[in-house]
Design an enzyme around this catalytic site. Structure first.
Site, PDB file in Angstrom:
ATOM      1  N   MET A 110      -8.026   1.077   0.935  1.00 56.90           N
ATOM      2  CA  MET A 110      -7.301   0.344   2.003  1.00 56.90           C
ATOM      3  C   MET A 110      -7.190   0.945   3.325  1.00 56.90           C
ATOM      4  O   MET A 110      -7.371   0.278   4.313  1.00 56.90           O
ATOM      5  CB  MET A 110      -6.001  -0.133   1.444  1.00 56.90           C
ATOM      6  CG  MET A 110      -5.842  -1.039   0.137  1.00 56.90           C
ATOM      7  SD  MET A 110      -6.996  -2.460   0.706  1.00 56.90           S
ATOM      8  CE  MET A 110      -6.396  -3.428   2.033  1.00 56.90           C
ATOM      9  N   ASP A 120     -11.489  -5.803  21.912  1.00 57.36           N
ATOM     10  CA  ASP A 120     -10.789  -5.414  23.017  1.00 57.36           C
ATOM     11  C   ASP A 120     -11.519  -4.736  24.254  1.00 57.36           C
ATOM     12  O   ASP A 120     -11.286  -5.291  25.347  1.00 57.36           O
ATOM     13  CB  ASP A 120      -9.401  -4.509  22.608  1.00 57.36           C
ATOM     14  CG  ASP A 120      -8.547  -4.236  23.596  1.00 57.36           C
ATOM     15  OD1 ASP A 120      -8.050  -5.356  24.498  1.00 57.36           O
ATOM     16  OD2 ASP A 120      -8.199  -3.323  24.018  1.00 57.36           O
ATOM     17  N   CYS A 123       0.936  -1.170   0.176  1.00 56.77           N
ATOM     18  CA  CYS A 123      -0.001  -0.094  -0.090  1.00 56.77           C
ATOM     19  C   CYS A 123       0.814   1.303  -0.115  1.00 56.77           C
ATOM     20  O   CYS A 123       1.874   1.405   0.562  1.00 56.77           O
ATOM     21  CB  CYS A 123      -0.729  -0.093   1.271  1.00 56.77           C
ATOM     22  SG  CYS A 123      -2.350   1.232   1.191  1.00 56.77           S
TER      23      CYS A 123
END
EC number: 4.6.1.17
Length: 177
Positions: free
Chosen positions: A125, A140, A90
């Site tokens: 992306m 999390d 990328c």
């Protein structure tokens, strides 16, 4: 005019192959130096399926670890900015704006990220990474309450700018849609 069919064939063959792979099959970073600098925008979305208890906590007193949605929003923004460090081929881009929105649905945290740049290549992306990092952060933050949370439906919803033109994901049709 004699070169037009050949140019069209070349364009079609470029569209139907993986641009990050060379003729030998080796990975490469695409050379974008000849592309025009244009304003580009991408929007991606995803969901984190969570338990009814997590939904209750997110809508009320919050989860034990802290403000899950605010933390995930900041993590998503950071993820968009760090995309070239995480996705090997990328390009580093001058990201000019990132918005990450999180909402609590009846069975999930819904995440949408919009990324903007004025550069030589798109920011799909970066938008996908923003959604993914935000989703990981939600997990999390809620794992003390729900160890079975699941990330799902991460996808590009829309993009604009650049040579390939605009894209907007269309909703699937049919009874199972």
């Amino acid at each position: 005019m004699t070169g037009a069919p050949s140019a069209r064939r070349s364009e079609l063959s470029t569209q139907n192959r993986l641009t990050h792979i060379d003729e030998t099959g080796a990975a490469r970073m695409v050379d974008v130096s000849q592309k025009d600098v244009t304003t580009r925008l991408a929007r991606a979305s995803g969901r984190v399926l969570v338990s009814p208890r997590v939904i209750e906590l997110l809508r009320g007193e919050g989860v034990p670890k802290g403000d899950a949605l605010a933390t995930a929003r900041i993590a998503g923004i950071m993820g968009a900015k760090r995309t070239p460090d995480l996705i090997p081929l990328c390009h580093p881009l001058a990201v000019s704006g990132v918005e990450v929105e999180l909402g609590v649905a009846d069975d999930a945290v819904e995440i949408t990220a919009t990324v903007k740049t004025t550069d030589r290549t798109g920011v799909e992306m970066e938008a996908l990474t923003a959604v993914s990092v935000a989703a990981l952060t939600v997990i999390d933050m809620v794992k003390a309450v729900d160890k079975s949370a699941v990330i799902t439906d991460v996808r590009v919803e829309a993009k604009s700018g650049g040579k390939s033109g605009d894209y907007r994901r269309t909703a699937p049709e049919g009874p199972d849609a």
